[in-house]
Design a protein around this motif. Structure first.
Motif, PDB file in Angstrom:
ATOM      1  N   ASP A   9      31.905  36.863  40.288  1.00  0.00           N
ATOM      2  CA  ASP A   9      31.887  37.966  39.316  1.00  0.00           C
ATOM      3  C   ASP A   9      31.492  37.381  37.964  1.00  0.00           C
ATOM      4  OD1 ASP A   9      32.641  40.163  37.506  1.00  0.00           O
ATOM      5  OD2 ASP A   9      33.705  40.968  39.265  1.00  0.00           O
ATOM      6  N   ASN A  16      37.843  39.955  35.592  1.00  0.00           N
ATOM      7  CA  ASN A  16      37.919  40.354  37.007  1.00  0.00           C
ATOM      8  C   ASN A  16      38.282  39.160  37.895  1.00  0.00           C
ATOM      9  OD1 ASN A  16      37.227  43.029  36.445  1.00  0.00           O
ATOM     10  ND2 ASN A  16      35.022  42.607  36.619  1.00  0.00           N
ATOM     11  N   ASP A  26      30.864  40.612  43.509  1.00  0.00           N
ATOM     12  CA  ASP A  26      30.484  41.712  42.617  1.00  0.00           C
ATOM     13  C   ASP A  26      29.001  42.022  42.832  1.00  0.00           C
ATOM     14  OD1 ASP A  26      30.565  43.623  40.627  1.00  0.00           O
ATOM     15  OD2 ASP A  26      30.233  42.164  39.008  1.00  0.00           O
ATOM     16  N   VAL A  63      33.165  43.851  45.811  1.00  0.00           N
ATOM     17  CA  VAL A  63      34.173  44.381  44.883  1.00  0.00           C
ATOM     18  C   VAL A  63      33.410  44.778  43.626  1.00  0.00           C
ATOM     19  CG1 VAL A  63      36.322  43.948  43.648  1.00  0.00           C
ATOM     20  CG2 VAL A  63      35.894  42.812  45.844  1.00  0.00           C
ATOM     21  N   THR A  64      33.204  46.095  43.414  1.00  0.00           N
ATOM     22  CA  THR A  64      32.246  46.531  42.396  1.00  0.00           C
ATOM     23  C   THR A  64      32.649  47.863  41.773  1.00  0.00           C
ATOM     24  OG1 THR A  64      29.919  47.132  42.048  1.00  0.00           O
ATOM     25  CG2 THR A  64      30.870  47.617  44.200  1.00  0.00           C
ATOM     26  N   ALA A  65      32.076  48.103  40.608  1.00  0.00           N
ATOM     27  CA  ALA A  65      32.300  49.385  39.928  1.00  0.00           C
ATOM     28  C   ALA A  65      31.404  50.479  40.485  1.00  0.00           C
ATOM     29  CB  ALA A  65      32.058  49.225  38.423  1.00  0.00           C
ATOM     30  N   SER A 112      36.086  49.432  45.616  1.00  0.00           N
ATOM     31  CA  SER A 112      35.636  49.924  44.304  1.00  0.00           C
ATOM     32  C   SER A 112      36.608  49.494  43.208  1.00  0.00           C
ATOM     33  CB  SER A 112      35.533  51.456  44.313  1.00  0.00           C
ATOM     34  OG  SER A 112      34.568  51.877  45.270  1.00  0.00           O
ATOM     35  N   LYS A 113      36.036  49.187  42.044  1.00  0.00           N
ATOM     36  CA  LYS A 113      36.840  48.905  40.855  1.00  0.00           C
ATOM     37  C   LYS A 113      37.153  50.228  40.144  1.00  0.00           C
ATOM     38  CE  LYS A 113      34.560  44.443  39.974  1.00  0.00           C
ATOM     39  NZ  LYS A 113      33.679  43.698  39.047  1.00  0.00           N
ATOM     40  N   PRO A 114      38.297  50.317  39.515  1.00  0.00           N
ATOM     41  CA  PRO A 114      39.365  49.312  39.462  1.00  0.00           C
ATOM     42  C   PRO A 114      40.097  49.235  40.798  1.00  0.00           C
ATOM     43  CG  PRO A 114      40.069  51.296  38.337  1.00  0.00           C
ATOM     44  CD  PRO A 114      38.636  51.528  38.718  1.00  0.00           C
ATOM     45  N   PHE A 115      40.433  48.027  41.226  1.00  0.00           N
ATOM     46  CA  PHE A 115      41.056  47.835  42.530  1.00  0.00           C
ATOM     47  C   PHE A 115      42.561  47.644  42.373  1.00  0.00           C
ATOM     48  CE2 PHE A 115      39.385  43.781  40.947  1.00  0.00           C
ATOM     49  CZ  PHE A 115      40.553  43.034  40.838  1.00  0.00           C
TER      50      PHE A 115
END
Length: 488
Positions: A13, A18, A56, A85-87, A107-110
């Motif tokens: 990331d 993060n 990310d 793990v991403t927005a 998905s973020k926020p996790f």
């Protein structure tokens, strides 16, 4: 948990916050490494070999999709599971990530608990998949035949060894019942007992004759047992089998040898030897008759030695024979063979001619060998030439030392086409009502034991067959030291 037992996680990331959040969530259970760029991530993945990667997508330079593509293109990293793990949280984004080869998408926020749970599940799944792949490779590379059927005996899986041994391709075998290999050599009760055992949940073990695709029969040592589900119900059967045809051939040879020695030859031969010994002590025979009795006695003794040598053939096949070579005079052995076959040759008016060069006529021709083995080889080859020769012909024996040492036996007539490629194989014969198929096979076996070879040359145009014994030791002269000239 010690570091030695903890799995490794690589976090990728470009945002330090993060990375810190994920490290805090996972640091008590895993060994964590981190990369802030795609390029660094690929290097770490190749060198550290993490067990799983949290990746990310939106990063400057190389984004997460490109990193994932690079990981999957590398043989060292292609099997490492990747979780995005991403927005980016649309359905299209998630589908795209999975299509790139990711195993999951967060998905973020996790929520840390969700990350830990999914990470744990995917690591367990990945480890299970690795174990399955290892098992699959073991099965596919096994030299033993492995076949899985349904409860009716219909083939659902067969490994490459099955194809190699039976000749059936995987496509041909799948869906077929194992009856396609039924040889007809076993009673129906044999198969009923087998099915009774495996349907009761036990393992059947035994030897079975099966049939290849080309119709050839072969022996297998088999273990067949049930595969059960979680409730103990039989869902399939698995057979693990080994081709034991070669062992069965050896057993048959041993049985043949023992039968011949103990029943067919030794008993009547003993009577001949005793009777000839008694007659040799009697008076009233003229010189010619005494010589004939002596020949009978000597031939009987030689036959007894041949019978004893049959056991040696079995030892040669099992690499247990102790070879004891010495300098052997070829002509004396050849003369002994000629004396023994002379009566048979007269019956077909076949003449035996020995060809040597002038230098060989005046000096002994010796070879490093065992006399009894050389006698047996020449006897087998000359008898083979005699059986193949027409009446009123001659068989030539050529002794040569150059350009390469050799003893060749030439006769009229050709070896039939169907047997030429199998001429020296065991139990191979053609057109002989009483042939055993062991003569040329045993000659080759004895020649190889002594470090020699046999060559076949049969010519349709010349109507001739030549069998040649070749080897580097032939032609050595005795120099009085007990060694060949090459050894001195």
């Amino acid at each position: 948990m010690s570091n030695q037992n903890r799995l490794k996680v690589l976090i990728v990331d470009d945002e330090p916050e993060n990375i810190q959040l994920l490290m805090e969530a996972l640091k008590h259970e895993y060994i964590i490494t981190a990369a802030k760029s795609g390029e660094k991530a690929l290097k770490l993945a190749g060198s550290n070999q993490p067990d799983i990667i949290l990746l990310d997508i939106m990063m400057p330079g190389m984004d997460g999709y490109e990193v994932c593509r690079g990981l999957k293109a590398n043989d060292q990293t292609r099997d490492i599971p990747v979780i995005f793990v991403t927005a980016l949280n649309t359905t299209q984004d998630e589908v795209k990530g999975l299509e790139f080869g990711a195993v999951d998408y967060i998905s973020k926020p996790f929520k840390p608990a969700i990350v830990r749970a999914r990470l744990k599940n995917h690591l367990e799944l990945h480890n299970s998949r690795k174990e399955l792949n290892k098992l699959r490779r073991c099965v596919e590379n096994s030299p033993s035949t492995i076949v899985i059927t349904d409860t009716e005996g219909n083939i659902e899986y067969a490994n490459p060894a099955f194809t190699e041994i039976t000749g059936y391709s995987t496509e041909e075998a799948l869906g077929q019942n194992t009856r396609i290999m039924k040889s007809g050599m076993h009673e129906d009760s044999f198969y009923r007992d087998m099915w009774r055992i495996i349907t009761s949940g036990r393992v059947w073990r035994g030897e079975i004759v099966n049939k290849k695709k080309n119709g050839e029969l072969f022996w297998e040592q088999a273990s067949i047992g049930p595969i059960k589900n979680s409730w103990g119900q039989i869902t399939n059967y698995v057979a693990v089998k080994e081709d034991i045809s070669a062992r069965k051939d050896l057993e048959k040879l041993k049985e043949d040898v023992e039968r011949i020695m103990h029943h067919d030859l030794k008993t009547p031969l003993g009577g001949i030897l005793v009777l000839s010994d008694l007659l040799l002590t009697e008076e009233g025979f003229n010189q010619e008759q005494m010589e004939m009795l002596g020949m009978i006695n000597e031939s009987g003794l030689r036959m007894l030695r041949m019978i004893d040598m049959s056991l040696d053939l079995f030892k040669m096949e099992t690499d247990e024979y102790m070879y004891s070579p010495r300098q052997v005079e070829v002509r004396s052995v050849l003369q002994a063979v000629m004396d023994d076959v002379a009566p048979a040759f007269k019956s077909k008016n076949i003449h035996l001619l020995i060809n040597t060069n002038q230098q060989q006529e005046s000096s002994p021709l010796k070879m490093q060998a065992e006399e009894k083995l050389l006698y047996s080889i020449l006897c087998n080859l000359i008898k083979n030439a005699f059986e193949a020769s027409p009446r009123d012909e001659q068989i030539q024996i050529n002794l040569s030392e150059s350009p390469s040492p050799a003893i060749s036996i030439e006769n009229k007539g050709v070896v039939p086409e169907p047997i030429r490629d199998h001429f020296f194989e065991k139990y191979k014969t053609f057109g002989k009502t009483s042939g055993t198929g062991l003569g040329t096979y045993s000659a080759m076996l004895m020649a190889n034991t002594m470090g020699y070879d046999l060559k076949l040359d049969t010519s349709d145009s010349k109507d001739t067959t030549i069998l040649t014994l070749v080897g580097a030791n032939l032609g050595a002269q005795d120099n009085g030291s007990g060694k060949s000239s090459q050894e001195s």
